[in-house]
Design a protein around this motif. Structure first.
Motif, mmCIF file in Angstrom:
data_model
loop_
_atom_site.group_PDB
_atom_site.id
_atom_site.type_symbol
_atom_site.label_atom_id
_atom_site.label_comp_id
_atom_site.label_asym_id
_atom_site.label_seq_id
_atom_site.Cartn_x
_atom_site.Cartn_y
_atom_site.Cartn_z
ATOM 1 N N PRO A 69 0.800 -1.222 0.000
ATOM 2 C CA PRO A 69 0.000 0.000 0.000
ATOM 3 C C PRO A 69 0.836 1.277 0.000
ATOM 4 C CG PRO A 69 -0.273 -1.208 2.069
ATOM 5 C CD PRO A 69 0.510 -2.072 1.154
ATOM 6 N N LEU A 70 1.982 1.256 0.642
ATOM 7 C CA LEU A 70 2.825 2.454 0.666
ATOM 8 C C LEU A 70 3.335 2.801 -0.731
ATOM 9 C CD1 LEU A 70 3.666 4.402 2.830
ATOM 10 C CD2 LEU A 70 5.766 3.108 3.134
ATOM 11 N N THR A 71 3.722 1.814 -1.484
ATOM 12 C CA THR A 71 4.198 2.038 -2.850
ATOM 13 C C THR A 71 3.075 2.549 -3.733
ATOM 14 O OG1 THR A 71 5.855 0.305 -2.618
ATOM 15 C CG2 THR A 71 5.247 0.920 -4.860
ATOM 16 N N ARG A 72 1.893 1.950 -3.612
ATOM 17 C CA ARG A 72 0.754 2.390 -4.420
ATOM 18 C C ARG A 72 0.323 3.800 -4.035
ATOM 19 N NH1 ARG A 72 -1.042 -2.526 -2.682
ATOM 20 N NH2 ARG A 72 -2.860 -1.547 -1.728
ATOM 21 N N LEU A 105 -6.439 2.305 -3.502
ATOM 22 C CA LEU A 105 -7.723 1.625 -3.329
ATOM 23 C C LEU A 105 -7.896 0.435 -4.265
ATOM 24 C CD1 LEU A 105 -10.031 4.746 -2.979
ATOM 25 C CD2 LEU A 105 -9.165 3.264 -1.156
ATOM 26 N N LEU A 106 -7.440 0.569 -5.506
ATOM 27 C CA LEU A 106 -7.631 -0.506 -6.478
ATOM 28 C C LEU A 106 -6.629 -1.634 -6.310
ATOM 29 C CD1 LEU A 106 -8.553 1.509 -9.677
ATOM 30 C CD2 LEU A 106 -10.066 0.277 -8.121
ATOM 31 N N GLY A 107 -5.611 -1.415 -5.521
ATOM 32 C CA GLY A 107 -4.626 -2.456 -5.296
ATOM 33 C C GLY A 107 -4.836 -3.247 -4.026
ATOM 34 N N ARG A 108 -5.915 -2.920 -3.306
ATOM 35 C CA ARG A 108 -6.160 -3.627 -2.050
ATOM 36 C C ARG A 108 -6.281 -5.117 -2.301
ATOM 37 N NH1 ARG A 108 -10.972 -1.322 1.245
ATOM 38 N NH2 ARG A 108 -11.812 -2.920 -0.060
#
Length: 136
Positions: A67-70, A125-128
């Protein structure tokens, strides 16, 4: 480096969609419907472009990233977008900085700010659930 590449790709895709939609909105819709309604009619299409671009970037350039990268990719893409908006306003449209920052219609301007926030958050959000975690 994947953050920079992903942010640049995300920005380029969404900015290109904005250029295409703006080329329709300004000459065709604004004279007939007014600035506010024309912008509000364009915004769902921009939101769709943002979702599609973010999904593509997360799947192709940030697979398995946390999540940090996204979130960093989304924040950097937002910085690119704001810089581009300022450049277009200052250089191409020759507007004063004050007009660019606070001269928007109150209704469509508020929706625009909400879309900018969504734009920054979409890669996160879309990478969750896309990261792989070890199961104990």
């Amino acid at each position: 480096m994947p953050i920079l590449r992903a942010a640049a790709t995300y920005f380029a895709l969404v900015f290109a969609a904005g250029v295409v939609l703006g080329a329709v909105r300004v000459p065709l819709l604004v004279p007939r419907l007014g600035e506010r309604l024309a912008e509000l009619l364009e915004m769902p299409w921009m939101a769709l472009a943002m979702v599609l671009a973010a999904r593509l970037v997360v799947r192709r350039q940030l697979p398995g990233c946390g999540p940090l990268t996204r979130a960093a990719a989304g924040a950097l893409a937002l910085a690119f977008m704001v810089a581009a908006e300022l450049a277009v306003g200052l250089v191409l449209r020759q507007l004063p900085l004050r007009e660019i920052l606070i001269g928007r219609d109150p209704v469509s301007g508020a929706v625009y700010l909400a879309l900018l926030l969504l734009y920054a958050l979409l890669p996160l959000l879309l990478g969750r659930g896309s990261t792989t975690t070890a199961v104990p």
